[in-house]
Design a protein around this motif. Structure first.
Motif, PDB file in Angstrom:
ATOM      1  N   VAL A   1      -0.730  -2.907  -6.823  1.00 46.40           N
ATOM      2  CA  VAL A   1      -0.462  -1.959  -5.732  1.00 46.40           C
ATOM      3  C   VAL A   1      -1.540  -1.138  -5.377  1.00 46.40           C
ATOM      4  CG1 VAL A   1       1.125  -0.346  -4.852  1.00 46.40           C
ATOM      5  CG2 VAL A   1       1.923  -2.164  -6.256  1.00 46.40           C
ATOM      6  N   THR A   2      -1.755  -1.148  -3.966  1.00 45.83           N
ATOM      7  CA  THR A   2      -3.126  -0.206  -3.557  1.00 45.83           C
ATOM      8  C   THR A   2      -2.657   0.927  -3.369  1.00 45.83           C
ATOM      9  OG1 THR A   2      -3.958  -2.381  -2.676  1.00 45.83           O
ATOM     10  CG2 THR A   2      -4.768  -0.020  -1.594  1.00 45.83           C
ATOM     11  N   LEU A   3      -3.260   2.141  -3.641  1.00 42.91           N
ATOM     12  CA  LEU A   3      -3.207   3.608  -3.086  1.00 42.91           C
ATOM     13  C   LEU A   3      -4.087   3.770  -1.979  1.00 42.91           C
ATOM     14  CD1 LEU A   3      -2.883   5.365  -6.744  1.00 42.91           C
ATOM     15  CD2 LEU A   3      -1.153   3.978  -5.675  1.00 42.91           C
ATOM     16  N   ALA A   4      -3.503   4.206  -0.823  1.00 39.42           N
ATOM     17  CA  ALA A   4      -4.338   4.423   0.479  1.00 39.42           C
ATOM     18  C   ALA A   4      -5.293   5.838   0.111  1.00 39.42           C
ATOM     19  CB  ALA A   4      -3.605   4.694   1.334  1.00 39.42           C
ATOM     20  N   ARG A   5      -6.555   5.633   0.537  1.00 39.96           N
ATOM     21  CA  ARG A   5      -7.344   6.698   0.499  1.00 39.96           C
ATOM     22  C   ARG A   5      -7.736   6.871   1.970  1.00 39.96           C
ATOM     23  NH1 ARG A   5      -6.143   9.397  -3.879  1.00 39.96           N
ATOM     24  NH2 ARG A   5      -6.282   7.874  -5.841  1.00 39.96           N
TER      25      ARG A   5
ATOM     26  N   VAL B   1       0.995  -1.366   0.038  1.00 41.37           N
ATOM     27  CA  VAL B   1      -0.066   0.194   0.104  1.00 41.37           C
ATOM     28  C   VAL B   1       0.766   1.262   0.025  1.00 41.37           C
ATOM     29  CG1 VAL B   1      -1.796   1.251   1.109  1.00 41.37           C
ATOM     30  CG2 VAL B   1      -1.698  -1.280   1.371  1.00 41.37           C
ATOM     31  N   LEU B   2       0.525   1.986  -0.887  1.00 40.97           N
ATOM     32  CA  LEU B   2       1.466   3.367  -1.126  1.00 40.97           C
ATOM     33  C   LEU B   2       0.685   4.635  -0.206  1.00 40.97           C
ATOM     34  CD1 LEU B   2       2.556   3.264  -4.899  1.00 40.97           C
ATOM     35  CD2 LEU B   2       3.853   2.474  -2.845  1.00 40.97           C
ATOM     36  N   VAL B   3       1.378   5.300   0.561  1.00 35.98           N
ATOM     37  CA  VAL B   3       1.349   6.324   1.462  1.00 35.98           C
ATOM     38  C   VAL B   3       2.185   7.451   1.236  1.00 35.98           C
ATOM     39  CG1 VAL B   3      -0.062   4.557   3.292  1.00 35.98           C
ATOM     40  CG2 VAL B   3       2.290   5.342   3.569  1.00 35.98           C
ATOM     41  N   HIS B   4       1.653   8.488   1.919  1.00 32.85           N
ATOM     42  CA  HIS B   4       2.698   9.724   1.806  1.00 32.85           C
ATOM     43  C   HIS B   4       3.233   9.967   0.338  1.00 32.85           C
ATOM     44  CE1 HIS B   4       5.970  12.258   3.405  1.00 32.85           C
ATOM     45  NE2 HIS B   4       5.626  12.217   4.560  1.00 32.85           N
ATOM     46  N   GLY B   5       2.189  10.186  -0.478  1.00 31.21           N
ATOM     47  CA  GLY B   5       2.447  10.676  -1.689  1.00 31.21           C
ATOM     48  C   GLY B   5       1.437  11.237  -2.492  1.00 31.21           C
ATOM     49  N   GLU B   6       1.760  12.320  -3.346  1.00 24.95           N
ATOM     50  CA  GLU B   6       0.630  12.821  -4.251  1.00 24.95           C
ATOM     51  C   GLU B   6       0.269  11.970  -5.176  1.00 24.95           C
ATOM     52  OE1 GLU B   6       1.932  16.634  -5.662  1.00 24.95           O
ATOM     53  OE2 GLU B   6       2.113  17.403  -3.365  1.00 24.95           O
ATOM     54  N   ASP B   7      -0.937  11.885  -5.675  1.00 22.67           N
ATOM     55  CA  ASP B   7      -1.147  10.880  -6.580  1.00 22.67           C
ATOM     56  C   ASP B   7      -0.401  10.790  -7.807  1.00 22.67           C
ATOM     57  OD1 ASP B   7      -3.335   9.901  -5.173  1.00 22.67           O
ATOM     58  OD2 ASP B   7      -4.979  11.215  -6.207  1.00 22.67           O
ATOM     59  N   ARG B   8       0.070  11.621  -8.436  1.00 20.71           N
ATOM     60  CA  ARG B   8       1.036  11.631  -9.597  1.00 20.71           C
ATOM     61  C   ARG B   8       2.018  10.653  -9.218  1.00 20.71           C
ATOM     62  NH1 ARG B   8       3.442  16.763 -12.417  1.00 20.71           N
ATOM     63  NH2 ARG B   8       4.767  16.569 -10.272  1.00 20.71           N
TER      64      ARG B   8
END
Length: 461
Positions: free
Chosen positions: A450-454, A426-433
């Motif tokens: 890969v999951t993008l946390a919301r 899970v990816l955290v601490h980053g802007e969507d781009r």
């Protein structure tokens, strides 16, 4: 084990993730939102959980976007233990007391100019709120696995980001089964001066990884250092000054390290160097006390003369009067001051009178979040507003990206690649781009999405 995301889930500030393990509730980080005014206004909002219902808090490191709402958490009912690395435990009160002082000053300034009919503005938290946090701290050493709650174990590994920064390993043992969560915190690049490289970890059932620079690779560090020396030379020839917005913990110390390494190459004895921060001397002392955490090259530099923190022309300014006096210097000054994104702190008092001068050089050495003054300057805004005053930007703006305390896309790919069997990520601490680019690169290699946390997203481990 379950994880619920409440901050740094689509942006790079406000780190906060809630873990439920073995029937306990553990919060990973409790950071402040920074950037746009409407974003920062959310800091005072109620937490999306009951603070008194938390069993423990684990902090990855002492940057405000990871610890800045801890005083609020305690003021609103949290009474559990706060686990953190020993150096982080020393840095935390320095950082939070400074943040409280700024909040109190901002509230006082706003109240001086408010409509008499409007309610008075209160600071987000006070120094008394910070004092209430300190008895809850439970410092830990790196690499020691401890049982922190029934059925829950914790270990902190070196993240190489700032002094005391940690990768968090969290184990849940329940019904004879063990599950493991790894939270990267903020990861530093390999070869960062002073600090050791981030620890590698082989096993996990779920990985939460930062993605600040997930869409780019940093410039070569040596090329960046050469560029920094060239800026100093150019500014000296123009009889100007150099302003460097820098975080008081991490970047300021690295800059002084490079000043010591290139003392003669950059002809630094001719300059007057200012570390303009009320917390600077305290931070320097903490670094000195924890020199055992330095890498081998830094230990060698610390033994040399001049030592980075004792340059003969270095002036550490603690008082407001000392800081104000710097602005009377016409030329020949290198001024390092917080904050690193120029969204508060003493750097504003140096930028406001100097941005209109063509002989001023402003050097940004770290990430500039959306909505900050630093981001507007990097994006070449012709005018900016500081303390209610419109300022024309004639100064030379330099972005020196190779000094980032965050690793880049390749470093993130390599760090995750050390895990066996490509655990869910899970990816955290980053802007969507940045997150989308990194998710594509890693997902293709790992053969799984890969999951993008919301915010509010909940996942089972």
């Amino acid at each position: 084990m379950q994880v619920e995301f409440h901050g740094a889930a689509g942006e790079v500030t406000g780190s906060m993730h809630l873990v439920e393990a073995a029937g306990r509730r553990i919060l990973l980080d409790c950071g402040m939102l920074q950037g746009r005014r409407e974003l920062e206004a959310q800091n005072a909002a109620p937490f999306p959980f009951e603070p008194a219902g938390l069993d423990a808090l684990v902090l990855s490191h002492a940057h405000i976007d990871h610890i800045g709402r801890v005083p609020l958490l305690v003021a609103r009912g949290f009474r559990g233990p706060i686990f953190l690395q020993r150096a982080t435990a020393d840095l935390l009160p320095v950082m939070l007391e400074d943040a409280a002082s700024l909040a109190e000053a901002d509230a006082a300034r706003a109240n001086r100019h408010r409509d008499p009919e409007a309610p008075a503005q209160a600071p987000l938290f006070t120094r008394q709120d910070v004092a209430a946090v300190l008895p809850l701290l439970r410092p830990l050493d790196y690499d020691a696995r401890s049982t922190i709650l029934p059925g829950v174990d914790l270990a902190l590994r070196d993240a190489g980001h700032i002094l005391g920064s940690s990768i968090v390993e969290l184990w849940e043992t329940e019904d004879g089964a063990t599950r493991k969560l790894v939270f990267s915190g903020d990861l530093g690049p390999k070869g960062t001066p002073i600090l050791r490289d981030p620890a590698s970890i082989a096993e996990a059932d779920l990985v939460l990884m930062e993605s600040t620079y997930g869409d780019r690779n940093h410039r070569d560090r040596q090329a960046t250092i050469a560029e920094l020396g060239a800026v100093f030379e150019h500014a000296w020839r123009e009889r100007g000054n150099v302003l460097i917005p820098a975080f008081a913990v991490g970047r300021s110390q690295e800059l002084l390290y490079w000043f010591a390494r290139h003392w003669d190459d950059w002809n630094l004895p001719r300059w007057r160097i200012f570390l303009d921060s009320p917390m600077a001397s305290r931070v320097v002392g903490i670094y000195d006390r924890h020199h055992a955490l330095f890498d081998e090259q830094a230990q060698e530099v610390w033994r040399q003369r001049p030592s980075p923190f004792r340059l003969p022309n270095l002036h550490v300014t603690a008082t407001t009067q000392e800081s104000m006096a710097i602005n009377s210097i016409g030329n020949g000054a290198i001024i390092i001051a917080g904050s690193g994104m120029a969204n508060g702190g003493r750097i504003l008092h140096h930028l406001r009178p100097r941005l209109g001068r063509r002989d001023t050089h402003v050097v940004f050495v770290g990430y500039q979040a959306e909505g900050t003054l630093g981001r507007r300057l990097v994006d070449r805004a012709p005018w900016v507003r500081i303390h209610g005053q419109d300022c024309r930007v004639n100064a030379r703006i330099h972005t020196v990206g190779g000094l980032s305390a965050h690793t880049d896309q390749q470093g993130l790919i390599e760090w995750y690649g050390q895990f066996r069997n490509a655990p869910p990520l899970v990816l955290v601490h980053g802007e969507d781009r940045a997150r989308e680019a990194l998710a594509g690169e890693i997902g293709q290699r790992a053969g799984r999405p890969v999951t993008l946390a919301r915010p509010g997203m909940r996942l089972a481990v």
